[in-house]
Each structure stands twice: as structure tokens, then as C-alpha cells.
Write a protein that holds these residues in place. Structure first.
Motif, PDB file in Angstrom:
ATOM      1  N   ASP A 462      38.530  24.709  55.222  1.00  0.00           N
ATOM      2  CA  ASP A 462      39.692  24.844  54.140  1.00  0.00           C
ATOM      3  C   ASP A 462      38.903  24.583  52.812  1.00  0.00           C
ATOM      4  O   ASP A 462      39.055  25.121  51.721  1.00  0.00           O
ATOM      5  N   GLU A 466      37.425  27.043  49.644  1.00  0.00           N
ATOM      6  CA  GLU A 466      37.593  27.192  48.289  1.00  0.00           C
ATOM      7  C   GLU A 466      36.568  27.464  47.318  1.00  0.00           C
ATOM      8  O   GLU A 466      36.365  27.969  46.050  1.00  0.00           O
ATOM      9  N   LYS A 470      34.921  31.152  45.519  1.00  0.00           N
ATOM     10  CA  LYS A 470      34.473  31.129  43.968  1.00  0.00           C
ATOM     11  C   LYS A 470      33.083  31.772  43.895  1.00  0.00           C
ATOM     12  O   LYS A 470      32.695  31.881  42.598  1.00  0.00           O
TER      13      LYS A 470
END
Length: 480
Positions: A462, A466, A470
Motif C-alpha cells: 500500500d 502511493e 505518483k
């Protein structure tokens, strides 16, 4: 006007449709590979992401051509376009590295090293040996004459960096063909610092008197002074061959300059064209002029027919590396490796040589109570792709190992910077700190099995997602 990302998406979507019409499972595996690469933290030091232009160049009808020989001197007709491709690839390579001569046919780094080894033997031994037998025409040499020549070829000496000190299999490791071709010995690193000691290398070379001195590495996290290595080679009459497969991008990107750039100092410099160069899978040989005729005989001396479609992709990749932005990318590789190393050190991890000043970090995982194989597997469970690697004087040998090698070229291509690599170090330490070695059936400690604490893999995935979201891989590329 259609933008480049739309063109790229259309090209790949249509290509996969064509592939699926014949073997849909291959098309699906290809789609899944992109998905897997997009969703994982790729830290294998020898991997990268080639541009769509490089990848698309490989999928053309140049794959259909046989082109043994060299430019203008082929053993097959109809190779005029292959001549153009090979000439352009060699021209870009010469300009990129400032080399007098470039040979772009090798299919891999190992092939490039074999071409270099046999070129050295041919240049240094074959001609003088044949001259000694010159009382006869070459075609009249007897089997005894050839046996004498074979004996001379097979008893030459090679001195290379040991595998556990950061060298490569092809630098004289006994199970590899390089360890069978040559009477070989190896130099290591300082047992306390893990650094090269040039005085020790010099003493070893003077004692052993090799024909070939090999410099370069695949798991040494520091820079090398190639001027000193050339001095040592000259002192003992050796040919200096440098394998820069791992750090070629740092040479091309002007991060390694002066005495850290091997090309002006080595008689022959070999490389892969992927890794930090970000090109297709393939090999390259750069050489000083006196070795060019021998290297040009790579096919058929060592290689089979050149892969024309890959040579075309090499030309595109070299052209990309000649653009100014590549130097910014290369510097970011080194800066990010420093950030990754600092991230480990601040968290109490143990690094071979205590840090890095190139593109890779070698993490000693024995402090976590793990073997390299256990660490590699646990990290993969958490979506972090690495490879286990020996450390100096490794008690676990070359299969299980005590280390994990980590490189920054691939994630740097995706746009990761200082903060992300510090976070990567945090995630790796988190996984390893929560991994316990397993036991064998007999109840003893296992070098392979392990247990990762519940929930850690999902938590790390997780956190990785993230960062990865990006910095998307092949942004704009969507497969229909």
C-alpha cells in the motif's frame, strides 16, 4: 494532431491484438508483465525501463535478416539496410563514449566479454604464434602445429575481481567459460573496508603476470580509478579490459569522468546496452584502434549472426543518451543511490563499504538474521523486486548469499527522488525486520524458508502504491 502517448498506446494495443490472434496467452502474459512492472518497486541494479521508441524498434522486419560479417563485408546479399543500421549504432556509440572504435553486434554482455577475450588472444597470441610457424603456409599446418597453438591459447593468464568482492561471473569465475578459457586468479577487496586496494592488485599482478587484467564490477558500490588500473597493466605487460556493463550510463552521462572513465585507459571496454544505459538487451565492445581488426572478427569468431533489429534499437538508445537530458538522469541515478544508502544507514542497516558512490547499494542482511535468499523472497512478497548477492567472504556462498543488491536506475527512470528512496529504505528495513528464518525438516535453521509477519506485505504494498501512482511507468500508455 495525435500526441505521442496516443500513438504509443495505439501501436501497442494493435500489436497485442495481432499477437493474440495467433497465441492469446503470449499477449496476456505481455499485458500482465506491464501490469506487474507498474505495480512493483524494481530495484534490480541490472534492470531499467527502455523507452517506447527503443522497444518498438525491436519489433520490425529487421528480425528477418541474416547479416554475418561486418559493414560492407557481409556473407549474405541484400544487407544494405543492415549496414545503415549497424553504421549508425556504431557512430552513436563512438560519439557517446568518445571511443575510437565501437562494435555493436554482441547479443549480451557475456558475448561482449567473449569477443573481447578472444580478440585479445588473437591480437596478442595468434599472429605471433602463426609467424613462428611461418615456415609453412597456414593451410599446410599440421594437427601438431594447431595443437601447439591451442595449448598456447588455453594457458594464458587472466586476473579479475573475485565474485564475492563484486566482480562478475565472466571475470574468471571457475564455473564460467572465462574461468575455463584462462589460467585465472582473482583479486579481492580490503577485508576491513571492502574497498579496492590498488597496491594489493599491483602486487598480485606482478606475481601472477597476467595477459589480461579485468577491471569493472557488478556488485561493487564504489568507483574505480582506471588510470591506476592501466598503470598496473602496463607494468606487467597486460591488456586492460574494463567491463562497464553496470555503470555505462554513468560514463555516458558524464557522472564518471577523468580517471573514473574507463574508455581512455582500457585497451578494450565492454558493456551491456540496457542497465543504466536504458537501451535494449544487448552488448557492446569499445576498443582502441589496434584491437579493432580483431574485434571486427567477433562474428563468426564467437558470435552467430547479428540481431539487426536489436542493433537498430541500440542506435535509438544511443541517440537518446546523447541528448542533454540523459546527463541529468545519470546524475540522478548516483544521487538517488546515495539517498538510498543514507536511508539504510540512518536505520542501522549494514552496507558493504559503508555506502555508495555509484548506482548500487549492497545490503548485508546477516544483521537481520537472514540469508540473501530469504531476504530476496520476503521482499518480493511485499512487491519489492531485488536480487540476492554475495558479500565479501560470504559464509553462505554464491547461492544463498548474505547480501541483497539494490540499484536505482529503474526507479530513477520513473522519476523517484531523494524522499522516495528514503521511503524505500524504510520499507525494506520494515520487511526484513519482520522476517524470521524458517527451519529445515530436521529442525535446524533453514537458509531458504522464512516467515513474514502477518499484514506486513500488504502494508508495504500500500505504501509503495502511493509512490508508484505518483510516478507512473510509461505515462499515457493505455492498452485497450
Amino acid at each position: 494532431m495525435t500526441d505521442l502517448s496516443q500513438l504509443t498506446s495505439s501501436a501497442y494495443s494493435q500489436a497485442l491484438e495481432v499477437i493474440a490472434s495467433v497465441e492469446p496467452r503470449i499477449a496476456e502474459a505481455t499485458r500482465q508483465e506491464l501490469a506487474d512492472q507498474r505495480s512493483s518497486l524494481k530495484l534490480i541494479a541490472s534492470e531499467n525501463y527502455a523507452s517506447p521508441a527503443v522497444l518498438l524498434t525491436m519489433g520490425t522486419w529487421f528480425s528477418d535478416k541474416y547479416a554475418e560479417g561486418t559493414v560492407g563485408h557481409r556473407f549474405y546479399a541484400g544487407c544494405q539496410n543492415v549496414d545503415t543500421v549497424e553504421s549508425l549504432a556504431a557512430e552513436h556509440a563512438r560519439e557517446l563514449f568518445g571511443a575510437p572504435y565501437a562494435y555493436v553486434q554482441p547479443h549480451s554482455g557475456i558475448d561482449a566479454n567473449l569477443v573481447a577475450f578472444w580478440s585479445i588472444l588473437a591480437h596478442r597470441i595468434e599472429t605471433p604464434a602463426l609467424e613462428r610457424l611461418s615456415a609453412k603456409n597456414v593451410n599446410e599446418l599440421t594437427e601438431e602445429d594447431w595443437e601447439s597453438l591451442r595449448h598456447e591459447f588455453g594457458n594464458q593468464r587472466l586476473l579479475g575481481m573475485s565474485l564475492d568482492s563484486g566482480g562478475h561471473l565472466t571475470h574468471g569465475f571457475r564455473p564460467n567459460i572465462s574461468g575455463k578459457m584462462f589460467h585465472q586468479q582473482q583479486y579481492g577487496t580490503d577485508p576491513e573496508t571492502g574497498l579496492l586496494d590498488y597496491d594489493v592488485v599491483r602486487a598480485k599482478a606482478k606475481e601472477f603476470k597476467p595477459l589480461v587484467l579485468v577491471a569493472g564490477y557488478s556488485a561493487y558500490p564504489r568507483r574505480v580509478n582506471f588510470a591506476k588500473m592501466r598503470e598496473i597493466a602496463d607494468e606487467v605487460g597486460a591488456t586492460l579490459m574494463v567491463d562497464m556493463a553496470h555503470f555505462a550510463g554513468l560514463v555516458a552521462g558524464k557522472v564518471f569522468t577523468g580517471e573514473e572513465n574507463p574508455v581512455p585507459y582500457a585497451h578494450l571496454t565492454t558493456s551491456t546496452t540496457h542497465k543504466s544505459l536504458r537501451g535494449p538487451r544487448g552488448g557492446l565492445v569499445l576498443a582502441q584502434e589496434e584491437y579493432a581488426p580483431s574485434v571486427d572478427r567477433g562474428c563468426p569468431m564467437v558470435l552467430g549472426g547479428p540481431l539487426s533489429h536489436v542493433m537498430a534499437a541500440k542506435a535509438v538508445a544511443f541517440a537518446e543518451a546523447r541528448q542533454s537530458g540523459f546527463q541529468t538522469y545519470a546524475q540522478a541515478i548516483a544521487d538517488n543511490a546515495k539517498s538510498l544508502a543514507d536511508g539504510f544507514l540512518t536505520r542501522g542497516a549494514n552496507l558493504v563499504t559503508g555506502g555508495t558512490d555509484n548506482h548500487l547499494v549492497l545490503l548485508d542482511v546477516s544483521s537481520f538474521g537472514l540469508t540473501g535468499r530469504q531476504a530476496e523472497s520476503a521482499l518480493l512478497d511485499a512487491g519489492i523486486v531485488t536480487n540476492r548477492n554475495s558479500v565479501p567472504n560470504d559464509a553462505n556462498g554464491a547461492w544463498y548469499t548474505s547480501g541483497v543488491r539494490l540499484g536505482t536506475p529503474a526507479l530513477t527512470t520513473r522519476g523517484f527522488g531523494h524522499d522516495e528512496f528514503d521511503n524505500v529504505a524504510e520499507l525494506i528495513v520494515q520487511v526484513l525486520s519482520n522476517t524470521q528464518p524458517g527451519t529445515t525438516k530436521a529442525g535446524g535453521p533453514s537458509k531458504a524458508s522464512y516467515t513474514l509477519a502477518d499484514g506486513v506485505a500488504d502494508k508495504v504494498k500500500d505504501a509503495s502504491a502511493e509512490m508508484l501512482d505518483k510516478h507512473p511507468l510509461y505515462p499515457g500508455l493505455e492498452l485497450s
